[in-house]
Design a protein around this motif. Structure first.
Motif, PDB file in Angstrom:
ATOM      1  N   ALA A  39       9.668  -8.519   2.148  1.00 11.91           N
ATOM      2  CA  ALA A  39      10.562  -7.364   2.017  1.00 11.91           C
ATOM      3  C   ALA A  39      11.970  -7.934   1.917  1.00 11.91           C
ATOM      4  O   ALA A  39      12.360  -8.775   2.729  1.00 11.91           O
ATOM      5  CB  ALA A  39      10.436  -6.446   3.230  1.00 11.91           C
ATOM      6  N   VAL A  96       6.333 -10.312   4.973  1.00 13.49           N
ATOM      7  CA  VAL A  96       5.449  -9.177   5.197  1.00 13.49           C
ATOM      8  C   VAL A  96       4.222  -9.694   5.957  1.00 13.49           C
ATOM      9  O   VAL A  96       3.591 -10.659   5.525  1.00 13.49           O
ATOM     10  CB  VAL A  96       5.032  -8.521   3.862  1.00 13.49           C
ATOM     11  N   PRO A 104       1.859  -3.769   0.691  1.00 13.85           N
ATOM     12  CA  PRO A 104       2.979  -3.468   1.579  1.00 13.85           C
ATOM     13  C   PRO A 104       3.459  -2.029   1.400  1.00 13.85           C
ATOM     14  O   PRO A 104       3.506  -1.528   0.272  1.00 13.85           O
ATOM     15  CB  PRO A 104       4.075  -4.440   1.141  1.00 13.85           C
ATOM     16  N   ILE A 114      10.110  -5.018  -2.422  1.00 12.30           N
ATOM     17  CA  ILE A 114       9.068  -5.981  -2.084  1.00 12.30           C
ATOM     18  C   ILE A 114       9.014  -6.995  -3.216  1.00 12.30           C
ATOM     19  O   ILE A 114       8.986  -6.628  -4.392  1.00 12.30           O
ATOM     20  CB  ILE A 114       7.695  -5.292  -1.924  1.00 12.30           C
TER      21      ILE A 114
END
Length: 183
Positions: A39, A96, A104, A114
């Motif tokens: 992220a 993540v 995700p 992401i």
């Protein structure tokens, strides 16, 4: 894959990206990192210290449920930043966790995204204490000097900082700077 002692020690029980040790020198290591989802956010137009704080909180709100599924996501290590020569923008990322790697939760903040990082060989210099822009720059310069000394080929136009500790941890802190190996 079973985590090495060093990986377990560095992660302090938190999920971290998987890597395999390739070579250990006196003042740096070479690791092979597996590809993974992160992220991330890019902060523009702020001094580096403030940009790191802004980026950290954008990502913190994401893992606290500011995502399409309103899912709370466990904190991971390290928190990375990309520092590019001549570029004032700061790219901040959280790994993540494995439970969310395949899918995700989508961020609801348009400034959070992401990204998939490909596997890579990375030169790593570890250091202790609290970090600062100056300390990270100094450690990155030391790593670059060591790599040049040893005839290593690496991407010199950017480096990563990697922080492993909460700001509330006062002792036995662990930080790293990374340069990516040129293939």
């Amino acid at each position: 894959m079973i985590k090495s002692f060093k990986q377990t020690f560095l992660s302090q029980g938190l999920d971290a990206p998987k890597w395999t040790p390739m070579e250990a020198k006196e003042d740096y290591d070479l690791r092979q990192y597996e590809g993974a989802m992160w992220a991330s956010t890019v902060v523009r137009g702020e001094p580096q210290k403030e940009a790191l704080r802004t980026g950290f909180f954008r990502l913190f709100y994401y893992i606290q449920g500011k995502n399409e599924k309103e899912t709370k996501i466990d904190m991971t290590v390290p928190v990375t930043t990309v520092v590019k020569s001549g570029c004032p923008d700061l790219h901040v990322s959280f790994f993540v966790p494995p439970v969310h790697q395949e899918n995700p939760p989508k961020p609801t903040d348009p400034d959070v995204f992401i990204e998939e990082r490909k596997g890579a060989a990375i030169f790593v210099r570890s250091f202790s204490g609290f970090t600062s822009v100056e300390k990270n720059t100094e450690e990155a310069q030391r790593l670059a000097q060591s790599l040049v000394r040893d005839g290593q080929c690496f991407h010199e136009d950017f480096y990563y900082t990697a922080g492993y500790d909460s700001p509330f941890k006062l002792f036995n802190r662990h930080n790293e700077v990374w340069y990516f190996k040129k293939e």
